[in-house]
Design a protein around this motif. Structure first.
Motif, mmCIF file in Angstrom:
data_model
loop_
_atom_site.group_PDB
_atom_site.id
_atom_site.type_symbol
_atom_site.label_atom_id
_atom_site.label_comp_id
_atom_site.label_asym_id
_atom_site.label_seq_id
_atom_site.Cartn_x
_atom_site.Cartn_y
_atom_site.Cartn_z
ATOM 1 N N GLU A 65 -66.554 11.496 -46.571
ATOM 2 C CA GLU A 65 -66.811 11.244 -48.190
ATOM 3 C C GLU A 65 -66.167 12.724 -48.834
ATOM 4 O O GLU A 65 -66.544 13.141 -49.581
ATOM 5 N N GLY A 66 -64.892 13.007 -48.369
ATOM 6 C CA GLY A 66 -64.044 13.833 -48.864
ATOM 7 C C GLY A 66 -64.271 15.193 -48.447
ATOM 8 O O GLY A 66 -63.563 16.301 -49.108
ATOM 9 N N THR A 67 -65.357 15.376 -47.645
ATOM 10 C CA THR A 67 -65.574 16.928 -47.282
ATOM 11 C C THR A 67 -64.938 17.165 -45.887
ATOM 12 O O THR A 67 -64.994 18.453 -45.368
ATOM 13 N N PHE A 68 -64.212 16.511 -45.217
ATOM 14 C CA PHE A 68 -63.662 17.168 -44.054
ATOM 15 C C PHE A 68 -62.511 17.869 -44.101
ATOM 16 O O PHE A 68 -61.688 17.196 -44.807
ATOM 17 N N THR A 69 -62.343 18.842 -43.482
ATOM 18 C CA THR A 69 -61.264 19.870 -43.447
ATOM 19 C C THR A 69 -60.870 20.030 -41.888
ATOM 20 O O THR A 69 -61.729 19.980 -41.322
ATOM 21 N N TRP A 70 -59.764 20.237 -41.691
ATOM 22 C CA TRP A 70 -59.274 20.926 -40.418
ATOM 23 C C TRP A 70 -58.484 22.165 -40.799
ATOM 24 O O TRP A 70 -57.300 21.944 -41.498
ATOM 25 N N LYS A 71 -58.650 23.311 -40.128
ATOM 26 C CA LYS A 71 -57.907 24.367 -40.475
ATOM 27 C C LYS A 71 -57.855 24.704 -41.947
ATOM 28 O O LYS A 71 -56.867 25.155 -42.490
ATOM 29 N N ASN A 72 -59.060 24.544 -42.476
ATOM 30 C CA ASN A 72 -59.045 24.895 -44.092
ATOM 31 C C ASN A 72 -58.346 24.108 -44.841
ATOM 32 O O ASN A 72 -58.114 24.292 -45.905
ATOM 33 N N ARG A 73 -57.888 22.725 -44.289
ATOM 34 C CA ARG A 73 -57.131 21.801 -44.991
ATOM 35 C C ARG A 73 -57.723 20.667 -45.065
ATOM 36 O O ARG A 73 -58.184 20.062 -44.225
ATOM 37 N N PRO A 74 -57.665 19.880 -46.468
ATOM 38 C CA PRO A 74 -58.378 18.602 -46.508
ATOM 39 C C PRO A 74 -57.592 17.722 -45.553
ATOM 40 O O PRO A 74 -56.454 17.685 -45.419
ATOM 41 N N ALA A 75 -58.207 16.904 -44.912
ATOM 42 C CA ALA A 75 -57.813 15.950 -43.941
ATOM 43 C C ALA A 75 -58.700 14.690 -43.877
ATOM 44 O O ALA A 75 -59.677 14.649 -44.237
ATOM 45 N N TYR A 76 -58.373 13.703 -43.055
ATOM 46 C CA TYR A 76 -59.195 12.869 -42.594
ATOM 47 C C TYR A 76 -58.646 12.181 -40.978
ATOM 48 O O TYR A 76 -57.595 12.376 -40.709
ATOM 49 N N TRP A 77 -59.797 11.473 -40.225
ATOM 50 C CA TRP A 77 -59.374 10.877 -39.095
ATOM 51 C C TRP A 77 -58.716 9.602 -39.450
ATOM 52 O O TRP A 77 -59.326 8.918 -39.931
ATOM 53 N N GLY A 78 -57.638 9.165 -38.775
ATOM 54 C CA GLY A 78 -57.081 7.961 -38.581
ATOM 55 C C GLY A 78 -56.930 7.449 -37.123
ATOM 56 O O GLY A 78 -56.960 8.193 -36.304
ATOM 57 N N PHE A 79 -57.351 6.109 -36.977
ATOM 58 C CA PHE A 79 -57.398 5.247 -35.867
ATOM 59 C C PHE A 79 -56.027 5.079 -35.143
ATOM 60 O O PHE A 79 -55.068 4.777 -36.060
ATOM 61 N N VAL A 80 -55.578 5.824 -34.047
ATOM 62 C CA VAL A 80 -54.236 5.726 -33.634
ATOM 63 C C VAL A 80 -54.328 4.445 -32.766
ATOM 64 O O VAL A 80 -53.296 3.800 -32.538
ATOM 65 N N GLY A 81 -55.357 4.183 -31.866
ATOM 66 C CA GLY A 81 -55.186 3.078 -30.924
ATOM 67 C C GLY A 81 -56.119 3.217 -29.744
ATOM 68 O O GLY A 81 -56.798 4.108 -29.528
ATOM 69 N N VAL A 82 -56.135 2.362 -28.801
ATOM 70 C CA VAL A 82 -56.830 2.303 -27.600
ATOM 71 C C VAL A 82 -55.940 2.667 -26.353
ATOM 72 O O VAL A 82 -54.979 1.545 -26.241
ATOM 73 N N ARG A 83 -56.138 3.778 -25.924
ATOM 74 C CA ARG A 83 -55.077 4.201 -25.029
ATOM 75 C C ARG A 83 -55.194 3.346 -23.470
ATOM 76 O O ARG A 83 -54.277 3.190 -23.001
ATOM 77 N N LYS A 84 -56.683 3.152 -23.332
ATOM 78 C CA LYS A 84 -56.737 2.513 -22.109
ATOM 79 C C LYS A 84 -58.138 1.982 -21.958
ATOM 80 O O LYS A 84 -59.069 2.402 -22.561
ATOM 81 N N LEU A 85 -58.459 1.232 -21.198
ATOM 82 C CA LEU A 85 -59.737 0.537 -20.818
ATOM 83 C C LEU A 85 -59.909 0.767 -19.326
ATOM 84 O O LEU A 85 -59.130 0.388 -18.414
ATOM 85 N N VAL A 86 -61.195 1.227 -18.999
ATOM 86 C CA VAL A 86 -61.268 1.509 -17.652
ATOM 87 C C VAL A 86 -62.643 0.661 -17.352
ATOM 88 O O VAL A 86 -63.733 0.845 -17.960
#
Length: 122
Positions: free
Chosen positions: A55-76
Motif C-alpha cells: 500500500e505504498g509503504t515498501f522501500t528498499w535502501k530508503n527508496r520507494p519500491a515494489y515487488w514484481g513477479f519474475v517467474g517460476v524458476r523450477k518445480l521440485v
C-alpha cells in the motif's frame, strides 16, 4: 495428490528511477497439485499475488519500491518417506533466498538455469 516445491522469483523494482542491479528473492512455496502443469499454474498465481508495494509503504535502501513477479524458476516434486500422512498446508513457504544479480541479462540466465555469479544478501 502430489506435493511440489515451487521456486518463485520476485524482484525489487525502484519507483524513483533507474537501477543497475536486479535484487531478487527466491521463495520456495509448497504446492499440492495433481501434476506439474497444475503446480506451475498455482505457483504463477501465488507469485502474482505477492506483487505489490504494501500500500505504498515498501522501500528498499530508503527508496520507494515494489515487488514484481519474475517467474517460476523450477518445480521440485517433494516426497516425505518418513511420514505416513502429509501434515502441511498448500502454499506454505518452506524457504527463501535474497539474491543480488548484477543485470537483467544475468537474471534471464538465472531464470533459465544457466550458471551465473551472484551475491546472496541474506
Amino acid at each position: 495428490m502430489l506435493w511440489f516445491g515451487a521456486h518463485i522469483v520476485m524482484r525489487v523494482f525502484y519507483k524513483d528511477g533507474d537501477q543497475d542491479n536486479c535484487l531478487v528473492m527466491e521463495n520456495v512455496i509448497l504446492i499440492s497439485a495433481n501434476d506439474d502443469e497444475e503446480a506451475e499454474q498455482k505457483a504463477e498465481t501465488i507469485g502474482r499475488s505477492l506483487e505489490g508495494d504494501s500500500e505504498g509503504t515498501f522501500t528498499w535502501k530508503n527508496r520507494p519500491a515494489y515487488w514484481g513477479f519474475v517467474g517460476v524458476r523450477k518445480l521440485v516434486e517433494i516426497r516425505n518417506s518418513k511420514s505416513s500422512n502429509d501434515e502441511v498446508d498448500d502454499a506454505s513457504e518452506i524457504s527463501y533466498s535474497i539474491l543480488d544479480i548484477e543485470s537483467v541479462e544475468l537474471l534471464r540466465k538465472f531464470m533459465e538455469g544457466e550458471e551465473i555469479t551472484l551475491k546472496v544478501v541474506e
